[in-house]
Write a protein that holds these residues in place. Structure first.
Motif, PDB file in Angstrom:
ATOM      1  N   GLY A  58       3.402   1.824  -1.717  1.00 27.84           N
ATOM      2  CA  GLY A  58       3.779   2.121  -3.086  1.00 27.84           C
ATOM      3  C   GLY A  58       2.678   2.845  -3.850  1.00 27.84           C
ATOM      4  O   GLY A  58       2.924   3.451  -4.891  1.00 27.84           O
ATOM      5  N   LYS A  59       1.469   2.799  -3.303  1.00 30.30           N
ATOM      6  CA  LYS A  59       0.324   3.428  -3.958  1.00 30.30           C
ATOM      7  C   LYS A  59      -0.076   4.732  -3.279  1.00 30.30           C
ATOM      8  O   LYS A  59      -0.484   5.680  -3.940  1.00 30.30           O
ATOM      9  N   TYR A  60       0.028   4.761  -1.942  1.00 31.13           N
ATOM     10  CA  TYR A  60      -0.398   5.928  -1.178  1.00 31.13           C
ATOM     11  C   TYR A  60       0.717   6.409  -0.250  1.00 31.13           C
ATOM     12  O   TYR A  60       1.478   5.592   0.280  1.00 31.13           O
TER      13      TYR A  60
ATOM     14  N   LYS B  76       6.000  -1.426   0.633  1.00 33.25           N
ATOM     15  CA  LYS B  76       6.106  -1.098  -0.784  1.00 33.25           C
ATOM     16  C   LYS B  76       6.361  -2.326  -1.627  1.00 33.25           C
ATOM     17  O   LYS B  76       6.850  -3.295  -1.243  1.00 33.25           O
TER      18      LYS B  76
ATOM     19  N   VAL C 158       0.813  -1.217   0.000  1.00 35.80           N
ATOM     20  CA  VAL C 158       0.000   0.000   0.000  1.00 35.80           C
ATOM     21  C   VAL C 158       0.848   1.270   0.000  1.00 35.80           C
ATOM     22  O   VAL C 158       0.458   2.291  -0.553  1.00 35.80           O
TER      23      VAL C 158
ATOM     24  N   SER D  83       2.726   2.907   5.300  1.00 37.02           N
ATOM     25  CA  SER D  83       3.377   3.648   4.215  1.00 37.02           C
ATOM     26  C   SER D  83       4.738   3.071   3.869  1.00 37.02           C
ATOM     27  O   SER D  83       5.264   3.305   2.785  1.00 37.02           O
TER      28      SER D  83
END
Length: 108
Positions: free
Chosen positions: A68-70, A108, A66, A105
């Motif tokens: 890597g997206k947010y 990744k 997640v 966060s």
């Protein structure tokens, strides 16, 4: 899920009788690991029933990557306000939400 949680509980230092000296030493050397461990515990207690104990998903989406997206701030916003009718708002709040957002966060 209960089996996974029971396994996790039995393998943690705190519940498996890990020595206190080793735990203190690890905390001093790995402050981030301690924070990550706390975030992981918060996640396990509040989020794993939907997102999976190992972040692999279930009723909610997988969160293994997640970060890597947010960004941390975007993840925190989702935790606070929910998302798309499936993720409820405010499941965790305050410092706990901050810790989990930071921890996620880094995935990744």
């Amino acid at each position: 899920m209960v089996v996974g949680f029971t396994y996790w509980l039995s393998t943690t230092e705190e519940h498996a009788g890990g020595n206190e000296a080793g735990h203190s030493e690890q905390s001093e050397e790995g402050g981030e690991d301690s924070a990550g461990g706390e975030a992981e515990k918060i996640f396990s207690q509040n989020c794993a029933s939907c997102h999976g104990e190992n972040l692999g998903g279930g009723a909610g989406p997988a969160l293994e990557a997640v970060g890597g997206k947010y960004s941390k701030d975007e993840i925190l916003e989702i935790i606070k306000n929910g998302k798309g009718g499936g993720m409820p708002a405010g499941v965790i709040q305050g410092e706990d939400a901050e810790k989990v957002a930071t921890w996620l966060s880094e995935k990744k």
